[in-house]
Structures are given as C-alpha cells and as structure tokens.
Write a protein that holds these residues in place. Structure first.
Motif, PDB file in Angstrom:
ATOM      1  N   GLY A  62       0.825  -1.207   0.000  1.00 12.37           N
ATOM      2  CA  GLY A  62       0.000   0.000   0.000  1.00 12.37           C
ATOM      3  C   GLY A  62       0.853   1.248   0.000  1.00 12.37           C
ATOM      4  N   ALA A  63       1.889   1.251   0.820  1.00 12.64           N
ATOM      5  CA  ALA A  63       2.759   2.424   0.925  1.00 12.64           C
ATOM      6  C   ALA A  63       3.447   2.680  -0.407  1.00 12.64           C
ATOM      7  N   ARG A  64       3.886   1.572  -1.057  1.00 19.58           N
ATOM      8  CA  ARG A  64       4.549   1.710  -2.361  1.00 19.58           C
ATOM      9  C   ARG A  64       3.584   2.282  -3.401  1.00 19.58           C
ATOM     10  N   ALA A  65       2.366   1.700  -3.395  1.00 13.83           N
ATOM     11  CA  ALA A  65       1.355   2.155  -4.361  1.00 13.83           C
ATOM     12  C   ALA A  65       1.072   3.639  -4.177  1.00 13.83           C
ATOM     13  N   LEU A  66       0.965   4.042  -2.922  1.00 10.95           N
ATOM     14  CA  LEU A  66       0.656   5.445  -2.614  1.00 10.95           C
ATOM     15  C   LEU A  66       1.796   6.356  -3.065  1.00 10.95           C
ATOM     16  N   ALA A  67       3.021   5.910  -2.771  1.00 11.75           N
ATOM     17  CA  ALA A  67       4.187   6.701  -3.165  1.00 11.75           C
ATOM     18  C   ALA A  67       4.246   6.831  -4.681  1.00 11.75           C
ATOM     19  N   ASP A  68       4.017   5.704  -5.371  1.00 14.02           N
ATOM     20  CA  ASP A  68       4.031   5.732  -6.841  1.00 14.02           C
ATOM     21  C   ASP A  68       2.960   6.664  -7.386  1.00 14.02           C
ATOM     22  N   ALA A  69       1.759   6.556  -6.801  1.00 12.18           N
ATOM     23  CA  ALA A  69       0.646   7.392  -7.262  1.00 12.18           C
ATOM     24  C   ALA A  69       0.997   8.871  -7.102  1.00 12.18           C
ATOM     25  N   HIS A  70       1.606   9.199  -5.967  1.00 11.74           N
ATOM     26  CA  HIS A  70       1.990  10.586  -5.707  1.00 11.74           C
ATOM     27  C   HIS A  70       2.998  11.062  -6.745  1.00 11.74           C
ATOM     28  N   GLU A  71       4.018  10.236  -6.995  1.00 11.20           N
ATOM     29  CA  GLU A  71       5.040  10.624  -7.977  1.00 11.20           C
ATOM     30  C   GLU A  71       4.438  10.756  -9.373  1.00 11.20           C
ATOM     31  N   GLU A  72       3.542   9.815  -9.706  1.00 11.75           N
ATOM     32  CA  GLU A  72       2.895   9.852 -11.026  1.00 11.75           C
ATOM     33  C   GLU A  72       2.070  11.130 -11.196  1.00 11.75           C
ATOM     34  N   ALA A  73       1.375  11.468 -10.117  1.00  9.79           N
ATOM     35  CA  ALA A  73       0.532  12.677 -10.189  1.00  9.79           C
ATOM     36  C   ALA A  73       1.408  13.904 -10.416  1.00  9.79           C
ATOM     37  N   LYS A  74       2.565  13.944  -9.732  1.00  6.67           N
ATOM     38  CA  LYS A  74       3.461  15.097  -9.913  1.00  6.67           C
ATOM     39  C   LYS A  74       4.015  15.122 -11.326  1.00  6.67           C
ATOM     40  N   GLN A  75       4.330  13.907 -11.842  1.00  6.02           N
ATOM     41  CA  GLN A  75       4.856  13.829 -13.198  1.00  6.02           C
ATOM     42  C   GLN A  75       3.794  14.283 -14.207  1.00  6.02           C
ATOM     43  N   ALA A  76       2.548  13.818 -13.958  1.00  4.34           N
ATOM     44  CA  ALA A  76       1.455  14.207 -14.857  1.00  4.34           C
ATOM     45  C   ALA A  76       1.301  15.729 -14.872  1.00  4.34           C
ATOM     46  N   LEU A  77       1.485  16.320 -13.694  1.00  2.00           N
ATOM     47  CA  LEU A  77       1.375  17.773 -13.568  1.00  2.00           C
ATOM     48  C   LEU A  77       2.462  18.470 -14.395  1.00  2.00           C
ATOM     49  N   ASN A  78       3.665  17.888 -14.326  1.00  2.00           N
ATOM     50  CA  ASN A  78       4.783  18.406 -15.120  1.00  2.00           C
ATOM     51  C   ASN A  78       4.502  18.312 -16.611  1.00  2.00           C
ATOM     52  N   ASP A  79       4.032  17.107 -17.022  1.00  2.00           N
ATOM     53  CA  ASP A  79       3.750  16.880 -18.439  1.00  2.00           C
ATOM     54  C   ASP A  79       2.707  17.873 -18.923  1.00  2.00           C
ATOM     55  N   LEU A  80       1.705  18.058 -18.083  1.00  4.53           N
ATOM     56  CA  LEU A  80       0.609  18.948 -18.455  1.00  4.53           C
ATOM     57  C   LEU A  80       1.119  20.379 -18.603  1.00  4.53           C
ATOM     58  N   ARG A  81       2.020  20.754 -17.721  1.00  3.09           N
ATOM     59  CA  ARG A  81       2.578  22.100 -17.777  1.00  3.09           C
ATOM     60  C   ARG A  81       3.386  22.301 -19.064  1.00  3.09           C
ATOM     61  N   ASP A  82       4.147  21.258 -19.433  1.00  3.16           N
ATOM     62  CA  ASP A  82       4.903  21.332 -20.686  1.00  3.16           C
ATOM     63  C   ASP A  82       3.962  21.445 -21.871  1.00  3.16           C
ATOM     64  N   LEU A  83       2.880  20.667 -21.801  1.00  2.00           N
ATOM     65  CA  LEU A  83       1.901  20.682 -22.894  1.00  2.00           C
ATOM     66  C   LEU A  83       1.294  22.080 -23.055  1.00  2.00           C
ATOM     67  N   VAL A  84       0.927  22.664 -21.927  1.00  2.00           N
ATOM     68  CA  VAL A  84       0.301  23.994 -21.958  1.00  2.00           C
ATOM     69  C   VAL A  84       1.285  25.027 -22.501  1.00  2.00           C
ATOM     70  N   ARG A  85       2.548  24.889 -22.082  1.00  2.00           N
ATOM     71  CA  ARG A  85       3.581  25.802 -22.604  1.00  2.00           C
ATOM     72  C   ARG A  85       3.680  25.678 -24.116  1.00  2.00           C
ATOM     73  N   GLY A  86       3.573  24.439 -24.607  1.00  2.00           N
ATOM     74  CA  GLY A  86       3.676  24.216 -26.039  1.00  2.00           C
ATOM     75  C   GLY A  86       2.484  24.765 -26.798  1.00  2.00           C
ATOM     76  N   LEU A  87       1.353  24.858 -26.118  1.00  2.00           N
ATOM     77  CA  LEU A  87       0.133  25.357 -26.771  1.00  2.00           C
ATOM     78  C   LEU A  87       0.143  26.867 -26.870  1.00  2.00           C
ATOM     79  N   HIS A  88       0.117  27.470 -25.707  1.00  2.00           N
ATOM     80  CA  HIS A  88       0.129  28.926 -25.664  1.00  2.00           C
ATOM     81  C   HIS A  88       0.343  29.313 -24.210  1.00  2.00           C
TER      82      HIS A  88
END
Lengths: 217, 432
Positions: free
Chosen positions: B278-304
């Motif tokens: 459970g702890a591993r899953a939670l840690a992974d989920a947290h990291e994934e969410a942060k990564q998704a946030l990063n990806d999204l930010r890059d995407l938005v930068r690429g758009l406008h």
C-alpha cells in the motif's frame, strides 16, 4: 501560526487547507478572490496569507496586486504567492521595499508536502523562499554581468541562497561541508562586489537586490 | 464571393442558365429561342442599356466638355472634372449591376469608386489609374452604342412582327408583292430576331468585360488580398483555439491534478505506518501525479503559455531561457507589445530553436536577441555548437520556417559544419 488562503479553485483551496491542518497550521479563513482576502486580513489578523496570483474577476494578477497592497498596509504579514507559472518581475515587485517574509512558488510545489510546509514556516519566520525557476530566470537575465564570472559551483550556491536555503541546507543539497559553503559564499560576495554579511536573511536580500538592480541590459 | 465572380467571368456568358442552350435538334433550338427566358432578359438588358447609356452618357459628356472648355478657369474644370470622375464611378457600379442582373455576368469590382471629392490626391489617383479612363470611355460610347444596340434589337423584333401581320391589314389591298410572302419573310425574320438580340448582348458584354472589368494584374492583386485574408483568418482561428485549450486545461485538468497530487502527498505524509504494498502504491501514485502535472505544464507551454498572453514576449522568453539546459544570454529590446500572433510565432521560434540547440548542437552557450525596430521584429538565435543543422532533415526547423512564413516573415538558417549556427527571422509588425 494563523493563515488565510486565497485561491479561486475550490479543489485546490480544500487541498491547501487540509495540507495546513496536517502541518499543524491554523487556517482561519479561505477565500476565492482578492477583495475577500483584503476583508479577511482586516478581520482575522493572520500571520500569513497564501495567495494565488491569478484570481477573479479578470484572472490576470489580482492576487499579486492585493498582496502588494497588504505588504504596504501590514508590514508584519508574511506573504506566500502561488502561481501556475513564475515571472521574475512578480518576484521583483514582491521583494521591493519591505522584504520580510516573502515567498513565491509554483503551484506544483504544493504537492511536495514536507518541502511546502518548510517553505511556509520559513516565510512566517521572516525569511524568503523563491521558486528555483524564478531564481533561474533572475540569473539568466544578467547579460554580460559579473554573474558570468562565477564558477558553475558558485552559481549553484547562489541559486540555493536565493531560493532561501541556509548554509546547512545548501551544504546538504550540494554535499559540501559548512566550511566549503562559507568559502563559496565569500567568493560570490567578493566577485559581485557586495559587502560581506553574516545574517542569513540580509545576505539573501543583498543578492536579490543585486540581481534586481543589475537587471536586464 | 469574388472567387466565384472571377470564375464566371472567365467562362463569360456560358454560365447563363437557360433551357434553350441545351443541345438538341437545331429546329427546336431556333424556335425555342423565341420564347426562351434568356432572349427576353437580354432584350431587356439592351433596352435598359439604352436608357442608362443615353442619360448617364449625355450628362457625362456634358461634364467632360465643360471640363475641357473650362480649362482656362481652373476651378470650373476641377469641379466638373471631379464630378465626371465621380459620376463615372457611379455609372460603372450601375452598369456592373445591370450586367449581373440580366446577363449573370459578374464584372469584378476593382476598388470601390470614390465618392465625390476635389482633393487633389484623390483626383490624381483616379486620373492616374488607366482603368478609370477605359470606364469613362465605356460610358461615353454607350451614349451612342447603347441606343444603337437597343434600336437594332427592338427594331428587328418590331419589323418581324409587322411583316408577319401584314396579311391582316393588307389582305385586300393592291400590292406589288404578295402579302403572304411578306408574312413568310416576317416569320423568318422573327426566327432570326433572338439571335440578333443575343449577338448584340454578347457584344455589349464583351465591351463591358474589356472596359469595365479589371486587368489581369488587378485581378491577381485582388486574388492575393483574398488569399492573404483567408490565410490570416485561418492562422487567427488556430491561435484562438490554442488559447482556448490552454484556458480549459488551466481551469480544469491542471487544478484537478494539482489537488490530486496534494491529497496524495497528504496521504503519504500522514499514513506513515501503511503496510508495504500500500505504501509503495501510494508513493508511486503521488510521484505519477506530480509527473502528470509536469507533463501537463509542458503541454500547456507548447500550446500557448499564459505568461506570453499576460506579460508578453520579454517575460515569456526569459522563462524559456531559464529552462534551457544550455546557458542562454537573452536580450530583448521592445518598447511595446506587438500583435498576439507575432508574439506567438516569435515565442515558438525561440523555444524550438533552443530545444534544437540543447538536443543536437552540443553547444556550450547560446544567445537570443529580439529587437523591435523599423516596423519589424528581428530575432536572432545563435549557438557555438557543431553546426551542420539541415532544415530538410525533418527537425523542427522546417516547421519554424513555415510558421514564420504564415505571418509573411522571413527566415534564414546559417549552419556551416563546425558551427556556429545562426537562425535569423524577421516578423512584420505594423507600427502603432
């Protein structure tokens, strides 16, 4: 520690409130726009406000303008700005004049709970915390200035200093001894022609002031 | 609209819709022409031509003569001349609508005719345009030509009808010729009359095309204006769409994922004694969410990027430079903000160029210079890398050149083997 949160996204506002609760920080009010923020500060006298830059009605920089006003009217109030993107000029505006207890972070940083709570405490204690991206922007603009005479290591130390880290924090991040950190800092001050300054916070301010005044062109 | 017009004009009158024009046995065509709508429309065209030609042409003729005779007194000439030009413009518009209404012939309008003006600049421009002389000529010619054409067409019809009806009036009169023979001639002439009408109308249309239409170069000029306008609106629409998507992402997904990452972070910080999976899953989920946030930010930068919209090019470029792994010097010299689409093109040009520097050049330093002068935005991105960048090699370079061209800018890449690589672009900005 008493905090007012100003953030127009309900989801994020609740997330922030919960986060503070975990950190044992008392949230006295949460508001959704700049006008309510000003009223709430008058009424609740918080120690810290956490403010989103972009807020209704225009979604441009209402939050920032409200924060600047609060810094003039409430010199003891600490301010932490959150933003979707960082803009060095916002940082410069925030740091102008009264320089106690200011922070400016990307919203994404909120997800790193422990670091974010650290930043909050640093700001309430009168320190500064700047997002690494702001610092990078402040450094990149120094076209042909003395900054270019710094070694890469000194630039790293300077960045961490500007972000608001203590000597100990810098040493930990770069795997350096306290003595080595002090030596680098001394060298930076010499190269930039700044008077040596022992107090940590005043030192950061001196550097920020330097970066600001030797701004573009 | 105008495009259809020019297509019509190229094929001339063939586009007139008419049942009689359909191929069929020739006697049917000949007889059918008698009551075909086209014949009568064209006859009306000729008659209306006579009315417009005689009234308009005579007034115009009077003004022209007055201008010539009034030459010694400059003022009279000036006023009558200006009146003549203005009337000529109005008559041209009238003739155009007549040709459109009766012949389905679209004579593309050049520039709209100027209302009456005696300002020398306007007059000189009108006089200086060769086409205006042709138009004036057409109106003067139609004074006689319009009357003549209508007279011949109507006369043919009238004569044919009269001849045909001769037996009714003259059946009992002593005549040299047989009235029924005359009547037969009348019928023959009547079958011929539609073709007289059509011939005259075709002649009029031809004259109008030559004298009222536009020259090839004017036509091309108009076509270019058209194409440029439609391209601009396409580019604008695409930019507006990018901005809309950026706002939607900012108000929606970005806020939600930030909140998600915060909540996962809180859970991770408070649930310290969670069992291992459970702890591993939670840690992974947290990291994934942060990564998704990063990806999204890059995407938005690429758009406008929002910073570009809010704070302009200067601020947006310093953020781009700060993210570059290769140290970048930035110099922006602009005393005002420029058009949003120009800002966007400049932003993406620098952004893409710096990405290329980081990926391919092996450079240690790069510099970006943006200067607004002489009504143009001059961009220069240089690096001290290995050079040899090839715009044909499918990198983002060709896309950059295309994007610059979409706003009528110029793009130049210099990248000799061994470096340095320089990208220069100039984007037009209307001076405010």
């Amino acid at each position: 520690m008493r905090v007012v949160i100003a953030e127009d996204s309900v989801l994020l506002r609740e997330g922030l409130a919960r986060l503070m609760e975990v950190g044992g920080i008392e949230v006295v009010d949460t508001v959704g726009d700049a006008e309510q923020l000003l009223r709430s500060v008058e009424r609740d006298c918080p120690d810290l406000v956490v403010v989103d830059v972009r807020m209704p009605p225009d979604h441009s920089d209402e939050g920032l303008r409200a924060a600047l006003m609060l810094r003039r009217t409430h010199p003891d109030l600490a301010v932490l700005m959150l933003s979707q993107y960082v803009e060095e000029r916002y940082a410069v505006e925030l740091l102008t004049g009264q320089n106690r207890g200011v922070g400016y972070l990307l919203k994404d940083r909120v997800a790193d709970v422990a670091e974010f709570l650290d930043a909050l405490r640093r700001v309430v204690d009168g320190g500064t915390t700047l997002d690494p991206e702001v610092v990078a922007q402040l450094l990149v603009r120094r076209d042909g200035s003395e900054i270019e005479r710094l070694t890469p290591r000194e630039r790293e130390v300077l960045s961490l200093m500007a972000e608001g880290h203590s000597n100990g924090g810098i040493g930990q991040a770069l795997f350096l001894s306290d003595g080595a950190v002090s030596k680098h800092i001394h060298s930076i001050f010499t190269k930039l022609g700044l008077p040596p300054n022992e107090s940590h916070n005043r030192r950061v301010l001196a550097i920020l002031k330097y970066l600001r005044e030797n701004g573009k062109d | 609209m105008r495009r259809e017009g020019s297509a019509n004009r190229l094929s001339g009158m063939d586009t007139a819709t008419d049942s009689a024009a359909r191929p069929g046995p020739w006697p049917l065509i000949v007889v059918g022409a008698l009551w075909s709508r086209r014949t009568w429309r064209e006859l009306t065209h000729l008659v209306s031509g006579a009315v417009v030609g005689v009234t308009g042409g005579s007034v115009l003729l009077f003004l022209v003569v007055a201008t010539i005779l009034g030459a010694p007194t400059v003022l009279v000439s000036l006023v009558t001349g200006a009146l003549a030009l203005s009337l000529s413009g109005a008559l041209t518009a009238l003739q155009r609508s007549r040709h459109r209404a009766f012949l389905d012939l679209d004579l593309p309008a050049g520039r709209p005719y100027a209302a009456f003006s005696i300002r020398p600049r306007v007059l000189l421009e009108l006089i200086g345009t060769g086409k205006n002389w042709a138009r004036l000529g057409y109106h003067l010619i139609s004074l006689s030509w319009g009357l003549m054409a209508a007279a011949i067409a109507v006369g043919t019809w009238a004569f044919a009808v009269t001849l045909t009806l001769v037996p009714l009036f003259l059946a009992n009169t002593e005549l040299v010729v047989n009235p029924f023979a005359l009547s037969a001639w009348g019928v023959a002439l009547m079958l011929f009359a539609p073709w007289t009408t059509r011939g005259l109308a075709a002649l009029d249309a031809q004259m109008a095309k030559q004298m009222l239409g536009v020259t090839r170069s004017e036509e091309l000029e108009m076509r270019i204006t058209d194409l440029a306008a439609s391209r601009d609106s396409t580019v604008d629409a695409a930019d507006a769409e990018r901005r809309r998507i950026e706002r939607d992402l900012h108000d929606g997904a970005q806020q939600r994922i930030t909140a998600l990452a915060v909540n996962l972070g809180i859970a991770r910080a408070t649930l310290a004694d969670l069992p291992e999976p459970g702890a591993r899953a939670l840690a992974d989920a947290h990291e994934e969410a942060k990564q998704a946030l990063n990806d999204l930010r890059d995407l938005v930068r690429g758009l406008h990027p929002a910073v570009l919209e809010d704070r302009g090019l200067d601020a947006a470029l310093s953020a781009v430079a700060a993210r570059s792994p290769v140290p970048v010097r930035v110099r922006v010299d602009m005393d005002r903000r420029v058009d949003r689409d120009i800002e966007a093109v400049a932003y993406f040009l620098v952004s893409e160029a710096l990405t290329n520097v980081a990926r391919h050049s092996g450079a240690e330093h790069a510099s970006v210079e943006v200067v607004l002068r002489d009504g143009g935005l001059h961009l220069t991105v240089t690096d001290d890398g290995a050079g040899g960048a090839d715009p044909g090699a499918g990198t983002g370079l060709r896309g950059l050149a295309d994007r610059v061209r979409s706003v009528d800018g110029t793009f130049r890449l210099t990248s000799p083997a061994g470096g340095p690589t320089t990208i220069e672009a100039e984007l037009p900005c209307a001076s405010s």
